[in-house]
Structure formats: structure tokens, C-alpha cells
Design an enzyme around this catalytic site. Structure first.
Site, PDB file in Angstrom:
ATOM      1  N   PHE A 209       0.859  -1.197   0.000  1.00  0.00           N
ATOM      2  CA  PHE A 209       0.000   0.000   0.000  1.00  0.00           C
ATOM      3  C   PHE A 209       0.886   1.233   0.000  1.00  0.00           C
ATOM      4  O   PHE A 209       1.784   1.333   0.837  1.00  0.00           O
ATOM      5  CB  PHE A 209      -0.881   0.048   1.260  1.00  0.00           C
ATOM      6  CG  PHE A 209      -2.149  -0.733   1.152  1.00  0.00           C
ATOM      7  CD1 PHE A 209      -3.329  -0.111   0.785  1.00  0.00           C
ATOM      8  CD2 PHE A 209      -2.155  -2.093   1.400  1.00  0.00           C
ATOM      9  CE1 PHE A 209      -4.503  -0.844   0.680  1.00  0.00           C
ATOM     10  CE2 PHE A 209      -3.321  -2.836   1.297  1.00  0.00           C
ATOM     11  CZ  PHE A 209      -4.500  -2.204   0.936  1.00  0.00           C
ATOM     12  N   HIS A 210       0.637   2.160  -0.897  1.00  0.00           N
ATOM     13  CA  HIS A 210       1.399   3.416  -0.825  1.00  0.00           C
ATOM     14  C   HIS A 210       0.679   4.612  -1.445  1.00  0.00           C
ATOM     15  O   HIS A 210       1.172   5.725  -1.400  1.00  0.00           O
ATOM     16  CB  HIS A 210       2.768   3.268  -1.500  1.00  0.00           C
ATOM     17  CG  HIS A 210       2.688   3.259  -2.997  1.00  0.00           C
ATOM     18  ND1 HIS A 210       2.343   2.144  -3.706  1.00  0.00           N
ATOM     19  CD2 HIS A 210       2.886   4.244  -3.899  1.00  0.00           C
ATOM     20  CE1 HIS A 210       2.333   2.437  -4.984  1.00  0.00           C
ATOM     21  NE2 HIS A 210       2.651   3.699  -5.143  1.00  0.00           N
TER      22      HIS A 210
END
Ligand code: UD1
Length: 365
Positions: A209-210
Site C-alpha cells: 500500500f502506498h
């Protein structure tokens, strides 16, 4: 030109295909947008990418500052090297910045991964895609929807070539090798763990996740952390965490709580070979990345993408990818655990031969 982590697996097969070419001399420029050992150097090593001829070392900064630094430094490189063409890949800030510089210097530009559209202008990558494609001369695409988007935007069809997917070239080349790489990983809680056959057999999920929309808003992040840690009590999760996400998890005061979950393996960013090993053996991927939607489609691993839209819809029509909302994550994971995962197939030209096709096109210019 390459600048950020997802660019490196696209540039690798191309550099290899051009290595000993008689008439084309590639000059590799690394903008330095990603610079950590784990976000950059490790990828160069594992993918066997030759040392960049030039590193612009721009580092992290706001979008405007980062883009401006790349432009200023890349212009000097173009003045010195006088290239016949600038080829850019992907949709990161480096992609748009270098294209803008080259086109104003009357240097022909070629965009690999042209035409992808999420139609979401809140994504910085969508702005980069639009800017890059508005001024490129040659458009290399990964799927038919990209060709259609470009034609709708007024690009003449003879400038568009569907070549397939360079990221899949890297995957095809490295998948077998990845199965025997050392899987000793450092967790952020300070342990060293080795994920071996037993772990793979007992099933686990892999996560990344980013995206700002998921990790910059602390309320959303807090919700996500609760969901991730709850899932980890049903099935182990491995999460090589992006620096942006780690910083935000710490700033939101969520870090200590995460470390309490024994089946939630939080690690630093890991190498390409370790990563594709983990994806290929996983029960599912939980992500907001662009590239992972493609890699899981090729490997037919169920992928849950936590985003309202995707610029890679072919991974949904044809592949194993599903776009879902934050509050659907738990039930979608339950479906997979109940054996009801989405099954897909690989799109046209995602076959490991894209770099060869691109070189053939470049030879005709
Ligand atoms: C960038 C790309 C995105 C891509 C992603 C993959 C843009 C607009 N976004 O997002 O498309 O999916 O890379 O990783 O170009 N940082 C480090 N070390 C590094 C690099 C970054 O610590 O080597 C930190 C920076 O300090 C910054 C954060 O990570 O706080 C974000 O880096 P940045 O390059 O701005 O964008 P990404 O979120 O990585």
C-alpha cells in the site's frame, strides 16, 4: 530514462535487448527519484541492469520541486549527449519531466506504457500520463484499451504500437530464479524470519500500500490498519512497507499496535526476486499498486485492488484482479479463503517478448 521503483523492471529487459545492438546505443539515465538501497540499488542488482550512465540524484521533494529538479538536470544531459530519441516508461514524475524537456528541445520522444487512463485526476500518475501522452511522438502500449484511449484523444493510429508488457518480460525471465532466492527477511519488529516451504504451504496473503488516497489520510489509514490486523488473525499477511506508508503509520500513532500482531509480518521494502517469489506462492495480493495488478494477472493470483478506479482495466476484464472498496476487503478475503477466488487469463502479448518487439520498432525509425 528510469526514476522510480516500478520503472526498473520495465527498463531491465529493454537494456538487455539493446546491450549488444549494432546501431542503437542506449544511454541509461536514472533520475534518482527513488534512491534508497532497497528502493533502487537492489533492483539494479537483482535485475542485472547495467550501471546508469548518468544519475541525476534528484531525491525526494514536493512534486513541483522534484519535477523541476529533474527537468533542469535532464536538459543538461540532453545538451551533452544529443540523443536521437528519449524513451520514457510508466507514469511517475520522472516520466513527465523528461518528456517535457526532450520535446522542447526537438528531440523525438517515445512513451512506453502510453494510453493508460484511470480518469482520476486526483492521482498524480494520471496527470503524468496525460502530460506525457499529450506531447510524445511514439506511443508503445500494453493493451488494446490504451490504443483506444489514445485514438479518442486524437493520436493518429500509425504512431501507436501495441507491444505488450515489459514488466511481464522481467517476470518471465526471473520467475524460476525467484523460487530459489533466500527468503530470509528482516521484520520491522527486529526479528529475522525465513519464509520457507512450510509457510508457503500453509497459505498467506501479500500486501503493498502506498497511494496517497489510502495512506495519507489518517482516518482511512486507521481503518485499513484495523482491517489488515484483523485479517492477519485468519491468515498470515506479509507487508513489505513502502517508506511513505511507514512514515504515515508512525505519524498516525498506529505503529506500536501493528507490531503486536504476530501473523502480520511487516518488513522493509524487499528485493524484486523475493517479492515475486512471495506473490507467486501467495493465496492473494492486497494492494493499491499499478504493477502488481499486472503481475498477479500474469501469474493468475487473485488480486484485490483497493482503489476506486484503475488505469489497467484489462487486469479486470481478463485477469484475476478485482477493484474493491475499503469496507469490502474482509468479505472479499473470506471469499478467497472459501475457494471462490476470481480466475483469469493473461492478455495478448504479455508473453516475455515485448522488449524484442520494441527493438524491432526502434530499428525502423
Ligand atoms: C512513486 C510514483 C508512483 C509509484 C511509486 C512506487 C510519482 C508521482 N509516484 O510514488 O507512481 O507507484 O513511486 O514506489 O512519481 N522515499 C524514500 N526512499 C526512496 C524513495 C522515496 O524514503 O528511495 C520516500 C520519500 O521521502 C517520500 C515518499 O517515500 O516521502 C514518497 O516518494 P515519492 O517518490 O515522492 O513517491 P512514491 O509514493 O514512492
Amino acid at each position: 530514462m528510469a526514476g522510480a521503483r516500478p520503472n526498473f523492471m520495465k527498463i531491465a529487459p529493454l537494456m538487455h535487448a539493446l546491450e549488444s545492438h549494432k546501431n542503437i546505443e542506449p544511454i541509461l539515465v536514472h533520475t534518482g527519484q527513488h534512491y534508497d538501497e532497497k528502493m533502487s540499488d537492489l533492483f539494479f542488482k537483482q535485475l542485472n541492469i547495467p550501471e546508469p550512465h548518468v544519475n541525476l540524484e534528484v531525491g525526494s521533494a514536493s512534486h513541483a520541486v522534484q519535477t523541476a529538479r529533474i527537468m533542469e538536470r535532464f536538459e543538461k544531459v540532453c545538451l551533452e549527449q544529443k540523443p536521437d530519441m528519449v524513451l520514457v516508461v510508466g507514469d511517475v514524475n520522472s516520466t513527465a519531466a523528461c518528456t517535457l524537456v526532450a520535446s522542447k528541445m526537438y528531440i523525438k520522444t517515445c512513451h512506453y506504457e502510453a494510453g493508460l487512463r484511470s480518469r482520476d485526476r486526483n492521482m498524480p500518475e494520471e496527470i503524468n500520463r496525460l502530460v506525457t501522452d499529450a506531447i510524445s511522438d511514439l506511443f508503445l502500449t500494453t493493451s488494446i484499451d490504451a490504443d483506444e484511449n489514445l485514438i479518442k484523444e486524437g493520436v493518429s493510429p500509425e504512431k501507436i504500437k501495441m507491444v505488450g508488457n515489459l514488466m511481464i518480460d522481467s517476470l518471465v525471465r526471473n520467475l524460476e530464479k525467484s523460487q530459489s532466492v533466500s527468503m530470509e527477511l528482516q521484520t520491522l519488529s527486529g526479528d529475522s524470519i525465513t519464509l520457507g516451504k512450510d509457510f508457503f504451504k500453509s497459505k498467506y496473503g501479500i500486501m503493498t500500500f502506498h497511494r496517497p488516497s489510502n495512506v495519507d489520510d489518517f482516518k482511512v489509514l486507521e481503518k485499513l490498519v484495523k482491517i489488515w490486523t484483523d485479517i492477519s488473525e485468519k491468515i498470515p499477511l506479509v507487508f513489505p512497507i513502502h517508506p511513505r506508508t511507514l512514515k504515515n503509520v508512525k505519524n498516525a500513532g498506529l505503529y506500536d499496535n501493528i507490531l503486536r500482531y504476530k501473523n502480520f509480518f511487516l518488513t522493509e521494502p524487499i528485493g524484486y526476486l523475493q517479492f515475486i517469489n512471495l506473490v507467486s506462492n501467495s493465496a492473494f495480493a492486497l494492494t493499491d499498486s499499478g504493477g502488481i495488478q499486472e503481475e498477479t494477472t500474469f501469474m493468475n493470483v487473485p488480486c484485490l485492488t483497493i482503489r476506486p478506479n484503475t488505469e489497467r482495466p484489462v487486469t479486470i476484464w481478463e485477469g484475476s484482479n478485482k477493484l474493491i472498496k475499503v469496507n469490502e476487503i474482509s468479505s472479499e478475503v473470506d471469499l478467497i479463503l472459501a475457494g471462490k477466488a476470481k480466475v483469469g487469463k493473461s492478455p495478448k502479448y504479455w508473453d516475455g517478448k515485448t522488449a524484442e518487439r520494441i527493438v524491432k520498432i526502434l530499428e525502423t525509425l
